[in-house]
Design a protein around this motif. Structure first.
Motif, mmCIF file in Angstrom:
data_model
loop_
_atom_site.group_PDB
_atom_site.id
_atom_site.type_symbol
_atom_site.label_atom_id
_atom_site.label_comp_id
_atom_site.label_asym_id
_atom_site.label_seq_id
_atom_site.Cartn_x
_atom_site.Cartn_y
_atom_site.Cartn_z
ATOM 1 N N TYR A 132 4.076 7.508 2.604
ATOM 2 C CA TYR A 132 4.586 6.305 3.266
ATOM 3 C C TYR A 132 4.099 5.080 2.490
ATOM 4 O O TYR A 132 3.179 5.158 1.679
ATOM 5 N N ARG A 133 4.777 3.962 2.749
ATOM 6 C CA ARG A 133 4.462 2.718 2.037
ATOM 7 C C ARG A 133 4.542 1.563 3.036
ATOM 8 O O ARG A 133 5.387 1.572 3.943
ATOM 9 N N MET A 134 3.670 0.558 2.910
ATOM 10 C CA MET A 134 3.725 -0.664 3.711
ATOM 11 C C MET A 134 3.629 -1.869 2.768
ATOM 12 O O MET A 134 2.909 -1.791 1.748
ATOM 13 N N PHE A 135 4.363 -2.954 3.099
ATOM 14 C CA PHE A 135 4.313 -4.121 2.221
ATOM 15 C C PHE A 135 4.522 -5.402 3.024
ATOM 16 O O PHE A 135 5.085 -5.378 4.129
ATOM 17 N N ALA A 136 4.024 -6.502 2.473
ATOM 18 C CA ALA A 136 4.212 -7.830 3.064
ATOM 19 C C ALA A 136 4.199 -8.844 1.932
ATOM 20 O O ALA A 136 3.446 -8.683 0.945
ATOM 21 N N TYR A 146 0.866 -1.200 0.000
ATOM 22 C CA TYR A 146 0.000 0.000 0.000
ATOM 23 C C TYR A 146 0.899 1.245 0.000
ATOM 24 O O TYR A 146 1.868 1.329 0.763
ATOM 25 N N ALA A 147 0.580 2.213 -0.883
ATOM 26 C CA ALA A 147 1.311 3.489 -0.928
ATOM 27 C C ALA A 147 0.311 4.637 -0.770
ATOM 28 O O ALA A 147 -0.736 4.644 -1.431
ATOM 29 N N HIS A 148 0.642 5.603 0.066
ATOM 30 C CA HIS A 148 -0.257 6.738 0.332
ATOM 31 C C HIS A 148 0.260 8.010 -0.356
ATOM 32 O O HIS A 148 1.395 8.407 -0.174
ATOM 33 N N ASP A 149 -0.591 8.596 -1.175
ATOM 34 C CA ASP A 149 -0.345 9.885 -1.848
ATOM 35 C C ASP A 149 0.911 9.854 -2.723
ATOM 36 O O ASP A 149 1.822 10.655 -2.562
ATOM 37 N N PRO A 150 0.973 8.966 -3.697
ATOM 38 C CA PRO A 150 2.151 8.960 -4.581
ATOM 39 C C PRO A 150 2.088 9.989 -5.704
ATOM 40 O O PRO A 150 3.056 10.167 -6.407
ATOM 41 N N LEU A 151 0.926 10.681 -5.871
ATOM 42 C CA LEU A 151 0.821 11.639 -6.973
ATOM 43 C C LEU A 151 -0.221 12.692 -6.623
ATOM 44 O O LEU A 151 -1.351 12.359 -6.268
ATOM 45 N N HIS A 152 0.184 13.965 -6.711
ATOM 46 C CA HIS A 152 -0.767 15.048 -6.436
ATOM 47 C C HIS A 152 -0.374 16.307 -7.209
ATOM 48 O O HIS A 152 0.703 16.397 -7.784
ATOM 49 N N ILE A 153 -1.283 17.252 -7.191
ATOM 50 C CA ILE A 153 -1.020 18.572 -7.769
ATOM 51 C C ILE A 153 -0.633 19.501 -6.627
ATOM 52 O O ILE A 153 -1.388 19.651 -5.664
ATOM 53 N N GLY A 154 0.518 20.140 -6.727
ATOM 54 C CA GLY A 154 0.977 21.070 -5.703
ATOM 55 C C GLY A 154 1.168 22.465 -6.255
ATOM 56 O O GLY A 154 1.552 22.646 -7.420
ATOM 57 N N VAL A 155 0.862 23.461 -5.431
ATOM 58 C CA VAL A 155 0.982 24.861 -5.832
ATOM 59 C C VAL A 155 2.029 25.538 -4.958
ATOM 60 O O VAL A 155 1.993 25.430 -3.736
ATOM 61 N N HIS A 175 12.698 14.686 -8.524
ATOM 62 C CA HIS A 175 13.198 13.350 -8.781
ATOM 63 C C HIS A 175 12.718 12.402 -7.692
ATOM 64 O O HIS A 175 12.890 12.683 -6.508
ATOM 65 N N PRO A 176 12.165 11.246 -8.048
ATOM 66 C CA PRO A 176 11.712 10.284 -7.037
ATOM 67 C C PRO A 176 12.900 9.733 -6.240
ATOM 68 O O PRO A 176 13.956 9.438 -6.797
ATOM 69 N N LEU A 177 12.691 9.595 -4.948
ATOM 70 C CA LEU A 177 13.689 8.978 -4.065
ATOM 71 C C LEU A 177 12.934 8.375 -2.891
ATOM 72 O O LEU A 177 12.090 9.043 -2.281
ATOM 73 N N GLU A 178 13.241 7.108 -2.560
ATOM 74 C CA GLU A 178 12.462 6.409 -1.543
ATOM 75 C C GLU A 178 13.378 5.465 -0.776
ATOM 76 O O GLU A 178 14.369 4.959 -1.310
ATOM 77 N N ALA A 179 13.043 5.217 0.480
ATOM 78 C CA ALA A 179 13.793 4.273 1.306
ATOM 79 C C ALA A 179 12.814 3.330 1.987
ATOM 80 O O ALA A 179 11.699 3.733 2.347
ATOM 81 N N THR A 180 13.240 2.047 2.159
ATOM 82 C CA THR A 180 12.403 1.066 2.856
ATOM 83 C C THR A 180 13.267 0.312 3.856
ATOM 84 O O THR A 180 14.496 0.247 3.735
ATOM 85 N N LEU A 218 8.827 -15.322 4.619
ATOM 86 C CA LEU A 218 7.852 -14.232 4.849
ATOM 87 C C LEU A 218 8.608 -12.902 4.984
ATOM 88 O O LEU A 218 9.615 -12.826 5.697
ATOM 89 N N SER A 219 8.116 -11.859 4.271
ATOM 90 C CA SER A 219 8.738 -10.532 4.328
ATOM 91 C C SER A 219 7.699 -9.487 4.723
ATOM 92 O O SER A 219 6.556 -9.532 4.264
ATOM 93 N N VAL A 220 8.097 -8.541 5.579
ATOM 94 C CA VAL A 220 7.251 -7.389 5.930
ATOM 95 C C VAL A 220 8.142 -6.154 5.988
ATOM 96 O O VAL A 220 9.349 -6.253 6.270
ATOM 97 N N GLY A 221 7.557 -4.996 5.716
ATOM 98 C CA GLY A 221 8.367 -3.777 5.779
ATOM 99 C C GLY A 221 7.547 -2.524 5.521
ATOM 100 O O GLY A 221 6.344 -2.574 5.268
ATOM 101 N N ALA A 222 8.216 -1.427 5.589
ATOM 102 C CA ALA A 222 7.585 -0.114 5.360
ATOM 103 C C ALA A 222 8.630 0.833 4.795
ATOM 104 O O ALA A 222 9.841 0.626 4.940
ATOM 105 N N GLY A 223 8.155 1.866 4.148
ATOM 106 C CA GLY A 223 9.066 2.852 3.577
ATOM 107 C C GLY A 223 8.434 4.220 3.525
ATOM 108 O O GLY A 223 7.264 4.417 3.855
#
Length: 995
Positions: free
Chosen positions: A977-981, A756-765, A942-947, A960-965
């Motif tokens: 933020y991002r969560m995965f399993a 799950y990823a929250h708010d990966p794309l929006h319009i900003g002013v 430029h996109p940049l992300e860490a998990t 089994l893998s779990v994590g967040a970024g």
């Protein structure tokens, strides 16, 4: 702030005591002084005794208080009398040498703002110094060991109120509660009259409107040298009928020295109630801590008063007076309140009642009671008042033959008619009008302008100026030192009075040149400059036939004082005098044909914008050019040249005239997309090959991939892939980072990753840094992946993502941005061939060429067209720790969404894995950092992300893998933020040897 260091104690007589001193009779014999003065004890014949018989130190050689001092404690040095007040934010502060108080805007104690620096607030430990109630240094320690704050620690409770016709109204520090609106006037220090002849600091509070038909006025005073607070209250019946049984009360929860010693408990005692033998009401709260004793008391000398103790937040003046539920006698040691109340059986319509009480802060109440002993409230204590029941008579301390209380309050400086305001009433003043002529020689002793003397013989009274001054003794129009009566030219205009038509006006005298203008029009006789001459031709306008000298006679001139206006004889709508002279043939262009040629028209195009402010002075449809591009704002679709259409800025809520506005879309693309069925076909084909890999030839796999890649694509909107977290499918891969290592020949693995990823794309002013629309608010993805090893040197993997997006409707901003809502589909199916190039001493090097096949190219699920990501892979291992890294490029067709363009990118990924436990199925800590740098992109960062995550081997095959970024920037596809399993299966057999 008002500060007063008084220089006088009051009238310099020895028959009354000074502030804080015991009043006694005058010393009469030398033996009295020799036997008592200077022994450190105040005797019956003394008003002070500082332990010596030396004058000049506050206590004189005859043991009388000297002006400007207070002598509070026998045997100790006297102190210079001090008084200071301060008003701030509706709160008021008063202090003398021994008491400091802070008043709430509603007249309860407890200021709403901090007192000035140098004062001594001592309130709650959580907010020290922010509030002042009242504190006392009654022992005169120089404020080193003072008492209080007496009520502000803990939960401050200090309240006053009235009860009328059974209804109670209260103002309280707690809350604060304000049911009786009002405000303070300006606080001040007075030299005398605060308590008899003693001065002090005082302030008045007045209610702004009646409650229950009663208005309230309160006066708070701290008297010089005293350790008490004197309060005078006046209640006025504002109704047309008598009021019965009106009550007043005040209550406090005493804390005494809690801030010094920690205890809230006090011993509360009813000392006396008014009765047959006494009219004194007194309740005390004392606290003893070792040798330190603090005292707080309510005291009144009034048969209408009652005191109680008990309760905490005491309310209802009638309840206090009747003692309902409260103690009216005896003593109790507890943390409880004490109260005082007054009852008035009747207040007639329009009538008032006044009463006094004190808050005493020392063991003895004698000084406070003495200052309450003023029956007529004229400011003079009854023992010193010859008529204690008459506020208009109290004596004549300044010996000016007028009573000091002639205005119903003690004020020697305003005690009778004083014509010259010199501080002496006329009865005792030898020169009533102060004109410098004694009354016996003054013809009108109360009129300073008349004294009947003319010493210089100029026919004017020598006192005509208000004081005897022969040089300025009457009306002197021209201020030449001669009064008009003896001056031949009163107005000094050069024309003698005999020939002057107005000898009091220097601008009027005659018209000797018959030009109809006054010869003295300039203020002096001068016929050549005797009036307004518009054209400066030497003739005043009144006698000039062409006042503005424009060549047109005044009788024919439409504006005879303006040389630019005269008329339009040729009917060309331009004024004939537009050039400053009559010239119909060249009278100028008239753009708006308003009768004024442009040269004389302040608004050439008549668009109601002055030419000086009009960027297009000849165009009535335009006047402003915000961006200076030569195109008016009405015709310009981008007024501020910020690259944003004005209509778009209106929809975004930004300012179309602010050129600093920038709109960023973190994502983009619109092109053709592949058919989703093609990617599903590829997924089923490759997964079948993986399942039957032991019995199929590798060439068949390659044939299936080439067949699917050639499938056609169709156009769709929002064809931008915002899913940056793409799990690598290989057996040794680490989250999104590929390992150069491969599985053994025909060994395979498969897995499922949910994320799950929250708010990966929006319009900003910007510059507001405001998000207007979240194009993708939530992104849910399930990745099905697998891989198979070939010949110990190669590996072929595949990943099939299925996603669900939800976002805001941004179609009003731009149709390409989508209408929002929830949508699902297939993302980019990735075919990932990989080769191991080198493996030596824990270091591995490899290469891969992932191919991204078209998916559902809409609603930001996938980009359009085919893309490849050739990458170089590296890995270093030491024991159970490994570091993996990928560097490559993302080659794809350029895509554009609104003002955001995406094209080729540089890819980089870094991964770290370390064990947290050992054994056959260890627990491993994993972390990644991945991003892109644009080789061709505009409109987004430029996109940049860490998990960070954990991988646990459940069995030898299952993991089994779990994590967040989280996103480290605001590039497209970078979520807040991002969560995965994930769950994976890996075949564990001996790998075939490499050829």
């Amino acid at each position: 702030m008002s500060t007063l260091l008084l220089s006088a104690c009051g009238p310099a007589s020895s028959d009354f005591a000074e502030a804080g001193s015991v009043q006694g009779p005058e010393l009469t014999t030398r033996e009295d002084f020799l036997t008592s003065c200077g022994d450190g004890t105040v005797g019956s014949m003394e008003s002070c005794d500082d332990g010596n018989a030396t004058s000049g130190d506050g206590c004189s050689s005859s043991c009388a208080v000297e002006p400007g001092y207070v002598c509070r404690i026998a045997g100790r040095a006297c102190l210079p009398r001090a008084c200071e007040t301060f008003d701030s934010g509706g709160s008021t502060f008063l202090r003398n040498n021994f008491v400091e108080i802070g008043l709430n805007p509603n007249a309860a104690f407890g200021s709403q703002v901090a007192p000035p620096a140098g004062w001594h607030p001592r309130a709650n430990a959580s907010a020290p110094g922010t509030e002042l109630g009242f504190v006392s240094d009654a022992e005169s320690t120089g404020w080193t060991n003072y008492h209080g704050d007496f009520f502000t620690p803990g939960s401050p409770e200090e309240t006053w109120g009235i009860t009328v016709n059974g209804t109670s109204y209260h103002n309280s520090r707690s809350g604060p509660l304000t049911e009786i609106a009002g405000s303070f006037g300006a606080s001040s220090c007075v030299a005398v009259g605060a308590c008899g002849y003693r001065g002090g600091a005082s302030v008045n509070w007045t209610s702004s409107s009646p409650v229950g038909g009663v208005s309230v006025k309160k006066s708070y005073t701290i008297v010089d040298g005293g350790a008490f607070i004197r309060i005078k209250v006046t209640l006025t019946n504002t109704t047309g009928s008598d009021l019965s049984n009106v009550y007043y009360m005040r209550s406090v929860d005493p804390d005494n020295d809690q801030t010094r010693f920690g205890s809230y408990v006090t011993t509360n005692t009813i000392v006396s109630q008014p009765g047959d033998s006494s009219s004194i009401a007194q309740v005390t709260a004392s606290q003893t801590n070792g040798l330190v004793v603090s005292n707080l008391a309510y005291v009144a000398d009034d048969a209408r008063a009652r005191v109680t103790h008990g309760g905490f937040a005491v309310r209802g003046a009638d309840t206090v007076w009747n003692g309902t539920g409260l103690n009216t006698s005896g003593s109790v040691t507890a943390d409880q309140a004490m109260s005082i109340a007054f009852k008035f059986a009747s207040i007639p319509a329009g009538g008032t009642v006044s009463f006094l009480y004190a808050i005493n802060l020392e063991p003895s109440a004698s000084d406070a009671l003495a200052c309450l002993d003023d029956t007529d409230s004229d400011g003079v204590l009854d023992p010193n008042d010859p008529q204690p029941n008459n506020p208009g008579i109290c004596g004549d301390s300044d010996a000016d033959s007028c009573d000091d209380c002639s205005e119903s309050t003690y004020n020697p400086a305003a005690d009778g008619t004083d014509s010259d305001s010199d501080g002496q009433c006329d009865l005792g003043d030898a020169d009533d009008d102060g004109d410098g002529v004694l009354d016996v020689d003054d013809r009108e002793p109360t009129n300073r302008l008349v004294c009947g003397l003319d010493g210089d013989g100029d026919t004017c009274d020598d006192c005509g100026s208000g004081t005897r001054n022969a040089a300025a003794d009457g009306a002197d129009t021209d201020a030449d030192g001669q009064c008009d009566a003896g001056d031949a030219d009163d107005d000094n205009d050069g024309a003698l009075d005999a020939a002057d038509s107005d000898d009091a006006n220097p601008n009027v005298c005659s018209d000797t040149d018959d030009d109809t203008c006054e010869d003295c029009g300039s203020g002096s006789y001068n016929p050549s400059e005797d009036g307004l001459d518009t054209d400066a031709d030497g003739r005043c306008d009144a006698g000039d036939t062409d006042d503005d000298n424009d060549g047109v006679m005044d009788s024919d001139d439409s504006d005879k004082t303006d040389p630019w206006l005269c008329g339009d004889s040729d009917g060309d709508t331009c004024n004939d005098c537009a050039a400053g002279r009559f010239h119909p043939e060249a009278d100028g262009l008239d753009t708006d044909r308003d009768g004024l040629c442009d040269a004389g028209d302040g608004d050439d195009d008549n668009d109601q914008v002055a030419d000086a402010d009009d960027a297009f002075s000849l165009d009535p449809n335009e006047s402003v050019d915000t961006d200076g591009d030569g195109q008016g704002n009405n015709a310009d679709t981008d007024d501020d040249a910020d690259g944003l259409d004005d209509s778009l800025e209106a929809r975004l809520g930004t300012n179309p005239l602010d050129g600093t506005t920038r709109v960023q879309i973190n994502g983009g693309g619109c092109s053709s997309t592949g058919s989703p069925s093609a990617t599903w076909s590829l997924f089923l084909t490759v997964m079948g090959l993986l399942w039957h890999s032991r019995r199929r030839h590798t060439r068949r796999i390659q044939t299936a991939i080439l067949a699917v890649a050639a499938l056609p694509s169709v156009a769709s909107a929002q064809s931008l892939d915002v899913q940056n977290f793409k799990p690598a499918p290989g057996a040794h891969d680490l989250q999104v980072v590929q390992s150069p290592r491969v599985a053994g020949h025909l060994q395979w693995n498969a897995g499922l990753m949910l994320q799950y990823a929250h708010d990966p794309l929006h319009i900003g002013v910007t510059p507001e840094n405001r998000v207007t629309h979240r194009l993708v608010n939530s992104l849910y993805t399930a990745d099905f992946y697998g891989a198979v090893g070939l010949f110990g040197r190669f590996e072929l993997g595949i990943s099939v993502p299925v996603s669900l997006t939800s976002g805001d409707d941004a179609s009003a901003i731009h149709p390409e941005l989508g209408s929002g809502g929830t949508h699902g589909g297939l993302g980019h199916v990735r075919v990932v061939p990989k080769a191991l190039l080198l493996e030596r001493n824990g270091f591995s090097l490899g290469a891969s060429v992932p191919v991204l096949l078209p998916g559902t190219a809409s609603h930001y699920l996938a980009s359009a067209g085919l893309a490849v990501q050739p990458s170089l892979l590296g890995e270093w291992r030491y024991r159970w720790v490994r570091v993996s890294g990928n560097l490559g490029v993302h080659l794809r067709p350029e895509a554009k969404l609104a003002n955001f363009t995406v094209g080729h990118e540089l890819l980089y990924k870094l991964g770290l894995e370390a064990p947290l436990s050992c054994g056959a199925n260890p627990l491993r800590l994993q972390g990644t950092l991945f991003g892109t740098r644009a080789l061709s992109r505009t409109g987004a960062a430029h996109p940049l992300e860490a998990t960070v995550g954990l991988h646990h081997g459940l069995t030898r095959q299952w993991g089994l893998s779990v994590g967040a970024g989280m996103g480290l920037g605001d590039g497209y596809g970078t979520p807040a933020y991002r969560m995965f399993a994930g769950l994976s299966w890996t075949e564990r057999t001996e790998a075939a040897s490499r050829p």
